[in-house]
Enzyme design. Structure first.
Site, PDB file in Angstrom:
ATOM      1  N   ILE A  36     172.261 -70.183  13.430  1.00  0.00           N
ATOM      2  CA  ILE A  36     171.254 -71.247  13.488  1.00  0.00           C
ATOM      3  C   ILE A  36     171.800 -72.325  14.415  1.00  0.00           C
ATOM      4  O   ILE A  36     173.014 -72.498  14.518  1.00  0.00           O
ATOM      5  CB  ILE A  36     170.953 -71.843  12.089  1.00  0.00           C
ATOM      6  CG1 ILE A  36     172.256 -72.202  11.344  1.00  0.00           C
ATOM      7  CG2 ILE A  36     170.122 -70.898  11.241  1.00  0.00           C
ATOM      8  CD1 ILE A  36     172.359 -73.590  10.957  1.00  0.00           C
ATOM      9  N   PHE A  37     170.883 -73.005  15.099  1.00  0.00           N
ATOM     10  CA  PHE A  37     171.387 -73.986  16.063  1.00  0.00           C
ATOM     11  C   PHE A  37     170.513 -75.226  16.093  1.00  0.00           C
ATOM     12  O   PHE A  37     169.476 -75.302  15.439  1.00  0.00           O
ATOM     13  CB  PHE A  37     171.523 -73.355  17.462  1.00  0.00           C
ATOM     14  CG  PHE A  37     170.229 -72.922  18.101  1.00  0.00           C
ATOM     15  CD1 PHE A  37     169.636 -71.717  17.776  1.00  0.00           C
ATOM     16  CD2 PHE A  37     169.611 -73.724  19.052  1.00  0.00           C
ATOM     17  CE1 PHE A  37     168.448 -71.304  18.371  1.00  0.00           C
ATOM     18  CE2 PHE A  37     168.424 -73.336  19.657  1.00  0.00           C
ATOM     19  CZ  PHE A  37     167.852 -72.123  19.321  1.00  0.00           C
ATOM     20  N   ALA A 158     162.989 -72.732  10.763  1.00  0.00           N
ATOM     21  CA  ALA A 158     164.440 -72.779  10.969  1.00  0.00           C
ATOM     22  C   ALA A 158     164.725 -72.420  12.422  1.00  0.00           C
ATOM     23  O   ALA A 158     164.014 -71.605  13.001  1.00  0.00           O
ATOM     24  CB  ALA A 158     165.122 -71.780  10.043  1.00  0.00           C
ATOM     25  N   LYS A 159     165.760 -73.018  12.975  1.00  0.00           N
ATOM     26  CA  LYS A 159     166.141 -72.648  14.348  1.00  0.00           C
ATOM     27  C   LYS A 159     167.143 -71.499  14.271  1.00  0.00           C
ATOM     28  O   LYS A 159     168.362 -71.705  14.364  1.00  0.00           O
ATOM     29  CB  LYS A 159     166.743 -73.855  15.087  1.00  0.00           C
ATOM     30  CG  LYS A 159     165.678 -74.781  15.649  1.00  0.00           C
ATOM     31  CD  LYS A 159     166.256 -75.936  16.440  1.00  0.00           C
ATOM     32  CE  LYS A 159     166.702 -75.570  17.833  1.00  0.00           C
ATOM     33  NZ  LYS A 159     165.620 -75.503  18.820  1.00  0.00           N
ATOM     34  N   ILE A 160     166.607 -70.309  14.032  1.00  0.00           N
ATOM     35  CA  ILE A 160     167.441 -69.118  13.856  1.00  0.00           C
ATOM     36  C   ILE A 160     167.602 -68.426  15.212  1.00  0.00           C
ATOM     37  O   ILE A 160     166.607 -68.130  15.881  1.00  0.00           O
ATOM     38  CB  ILE A 160     166.796 -68.159  12.838  1.00  0.00           C
ATOM     39  CG1 ILE A 160     166.703 -68.844  11.460  1.00  0.00           C
ATOM     40  CG2 ILE A 160     167.573 -66.846  12.754  1.00  0.00           C
ATOM     41  CD1 ILE A 160     165.920 -68.075  10.421  1.00  0.00           C
TER      42      ILE A 160
END
Ligand code: PMP
Length: 309
Positions: A36-37, A158-160
């Protein structure tokens, strides 16, 4: 174009030389996208020799939300992470605007996409960054033939890392056909967002943006613009948007940490409004740039100042 980077990166619990911040080819996150980011901007103020980091606490909170959605904890809490950002800026001493990339990733070398009993590793690097998308011209957008990944597949909230293959496919298609950016629709046909931007329409003096339940990332710039607009007396409707509504909007713009506030000239070769930047977009954009740089003293709680002297 070669990416420029700063001398120090936070990696495996330490501040190391950026060229030493390397992982094995066998790294789980590299193989399966199990990371994640975030993306955070810091604006350089020459007179004060300082960096203003924009909405750092909100970005750190979202990183933790992404980790919670993945079901794997990050190794640092909010306060520790904030300290890591600030210390990295001080070590790198930037002399221009910067972009931070915090990254929580499955760093083990095991075979198989397994998130069970997994704690994420954490790294943070910085690059110099001016424009991510051209700000001087209007963007030409294309509604993508790819559909946005759904919340029950890879949650867009989510930033996956792995989820960004969806963005990359849409961006590639748009670029191959001569457009600046793609807009993704959901499987049911409603508008979600760009490959790395939220989208806003202006109709009859009001803002409209897809609701957070429309397969979008809960953008921090989106939230910023909604707040600024409200404080200017401009209401926002967050609701489903159909494709054809894009074509008849008075103004359209994209928001994101990278693109900031970028105005849209056409979508699917249909000119938006009169093909110029619209008055509401212009007003919000000016406010946004003033606030992020700290030349406008409003919303000071959104800026973390790091002195470099
Ligand atoms: N949507 C997606 C898919 C993104 O990757 C981003 C960039 N983080 C955004 C929207 C904009 O979010 P923010 O304003 O928090 O940068």
């Amino acid at each position: 174009m070669k990416t420029q980077f700063f001398p120090y990166t936070f990696f495996e619990g330490d501040f190391v030389k950026t060229e030493d911040a390397k992982v094995s080819i066998m790294t789980n996150a590299l193989q399966y996208g199990t990371g994640i980011f975030g993306g955070v901007r810091g604006y350089y103020n020459k007179d004060e020799n300082a960096i203003y980091i924009f909405r750092l606490e909100d970005h750190i909170a979202r990183l933790h939300s992404s980790a919670r959605i993945l079901g794997c904890p990050l190794p640092y809490d909010e306060a520790q992470m904030k300290d890591i950002f600030i210390e990295l800026v001080k070590r790198n001493k930037p002399e221009g605007d910067v972009y931070f990339r915090p990254f929580g990733y499955v760093g083990n070398l095991e075979l198989g996409p397994n998130l069970a009993n997994t704690k994420l590793d954490f790294a943070l690097y910085m690059i110099p960054l001016g424009e991510y998308m051209p700000l001087g011209k209007g963007l030409q957008l294309k509604v993508s033939s790819w559909r946005r990944i759904s919340d029950n597949a890879i949650p867009s909230r989510a930033k996956i890392s792995g989820g960004y293959v969806n963005s990359a496919l849409a961006r590639k298609e748009a670029a191959d056909e001569g457009y600046d950016e793609a807009i993704l629709l959901r499987e049911n046909g409603t508008v979600s967002e760009g490959s790395a931007e939220n989208i806003f329409l202006v109709r009859n003096g009001e803002l409209i943006t897809p609701a957070v339940s429309e397969g979008v990332l809960e953008g921090i710039t989106r939230r910023t613009i909604i707040q600024m607009a409200a404080d200017m007396g401009i209401p926002t409707q967050a609701r489903p948007v159909e494709r054809s509504e894009l074509y008849i909007a008075d103004e359209v713009f994209l928001t994101g940490t990278g693109c900031q506030v970028a105005w849209v000239e056409s979508i699917d070769r249909r000119t938006i409004g009169n093909g110029q930047i619209g008055p509401i977009t212009q007003k919000l954009r000016e406010k946004y740039f003033g606030v992020v740089r700290g030349t406008d003293s409003d919303y000071s709680e959104w800026r973390t100042k790091v002195e470099l002297g």
